[in-house]
Write a protein that holds these residues in place. Sequence first.
Motif, PDB file in Angstrom:
ATOM      1  N   ARG A   1      10.859  -2.889   1.130  1.00  0.00           N
ATOM      2  CA  ARG A   1       9.653  -2.294   0.176  1.00  0.00           C
ATOM      3  C   ARG A   1      10.438  -1.108  -0.609  1.00  0.00           C
ATOM      4  NH1 ARG A   1       9.137  -0.048   5.289  1.00  0.00           N
ATOM      5  NH2 ARG A   1       8.987   2.118   5.670  1.00  0.00           N
ATOM      6  N   GLU A   2       9.897  -0.809  -1.465  1.00  0.00           N
ATOM      7  CA  GLU A   2      10.464   0.259  -2.601  1.00  0.00           C
ATOM      8  C   GLU A   2       9.673   1.701  -1.950  1.00  0.00           C
ATOM      9  OE1 GLU A   2       9.729  -0.922  -6.646  1.00  0.00           O
ATOM     10  OE2 GLU A   2      10.920  -2.743  -6.574  1.00  0.00           O
ATOM     11  N   GLU A   3      10.094   2.494  -2.772  1.00  0.00           N
ATOM     12  CA  GLU A   3       9.549   3.937  -2.701  1.00  0.00           C
ATOM     13  C   GLU A   3       8.142   4.112  -3.049  1.00  0.00           C
ATOM     14  OE1 GLU A   3       9.973   7.407  -0.658  1.00  0.00           O
ATOM     15  OE2 GLU A   3      11.473   6.140  -0.709  1.00  0.00           O
ATOM     16  N   ASP A   4       7.743   3.380  -4.306  1.00  0.00           N
ATOM     17  CA  ASP A   4       6.620   3.665  -4.942  1.00  0.00           C
ATOM     18  C   ASP A   4       5.587   2.621  -4.127  1.00  0.00           C
ATOM     19  OD1 ASP A   4       4.268   3.440  -6.603  1.00  0.00           O
ATOM     20  OD2 ASP A   4       5.177   2.417  -8.111  1.00  0.00           O
ATOM     21  N   GLU A   5       4.539   3.350  -3.535  1.00  0.00           N
ATOM     22  CA  GLU A   5       3.514   2.740  -2.608  1.00  0.00           C
ATOM     23  C   GLU A   5       2.579   1.797  -3.432  1.00  0.00           C
ATOM     24  OE1 GLU A   5       1.074   5.917  -0.894  1.00  0.00           O
ATOM     25  OE2 GLU A   5       2.984   7.083   0.120  1.00  0.00           O
ATOM     26  N   ASP A   6       2.611   2.142  -4.602  1.00  0.00           N
ATOM     27  CA  ASP A   6       1.639   0.719  -5.440  1.00  0.00           C
ATOM     28  C   ASP A   6       2.613  -0.421  -5.747  1.00  0.00           C
ATOM     29  OD1 ASP A   6      -0.166   2.654  -5.434  1.00  0.00           O
ATOM     30  OD2 ASP A   6       0.375   3.482  -7.379  1.00  0.00           O
TER      31      ASP A   6
END
Length: 230
Positions: free
Chosen positions: A163-168
């Motif tokens: 997963r990426e840092e951006d929660e969206d």
Amino acid sequence: MDSKLEQPNESEKETTPLEETPKAKEKTKAEWLVMIYLAGDNNLAEECVFALTEMKRIGSVDNKMEVMIHLDTTVHENAVMRVKKSIKPGDTNKELMEMRDERIERMRRRAANPEDESNTDEDDEQSGVVFNFVKKCIDKVEANHHMLILSGHGNGTADSFLREEDEDADGLSVIGMAQQIERIRKDLLNNRQIDVLGLDSCLMSMGEIAYMVHNHVKVMIGAEGFEPRA
């Protein structure tokens, strides 16, 4: 008396040189192809770049081992490169910045001419990003054995993978990862299993995950618990 038109000799006829057919670029051959996906578009960015720098101390070994990496950080997005041996300070950053500039140029061309498929960046499709990376590697290297290492955040079956840092941002589900591994075996390896699958992430040696990929890989390696900063 009728005069006959003089026909030119064969040697006097104008000849147009045949256009040379471009030769397909030959693949690099090696015993092992090692493909490492570094998902660092989060708090692992520094660790991923450091890992790449350490890999370059050894680099690829001609005819024996080709090492390819996919680096994704907030600065270096979807950079795919062959790991060459280099211990000179600044070499890694220089190579990454050149690839970053090339990507920006492709984005400019795509914005100017969105219908031109040659400017399409297939890595923007999260659902197939691992498959696309492996395809690029196999298109360049012909190997007898294949190792794929996926490095990033993981939570086993409890949450998204890499997963990426951006929660969206949508992460890669474990099921989605397994589906891409299956596609790699069927579409890229002619139904040959991946020799080694390394899951360099927290909690990725669960029995459920092993079951999802057991038909497509020979050996799976993963962390039993939590990894530092992963």
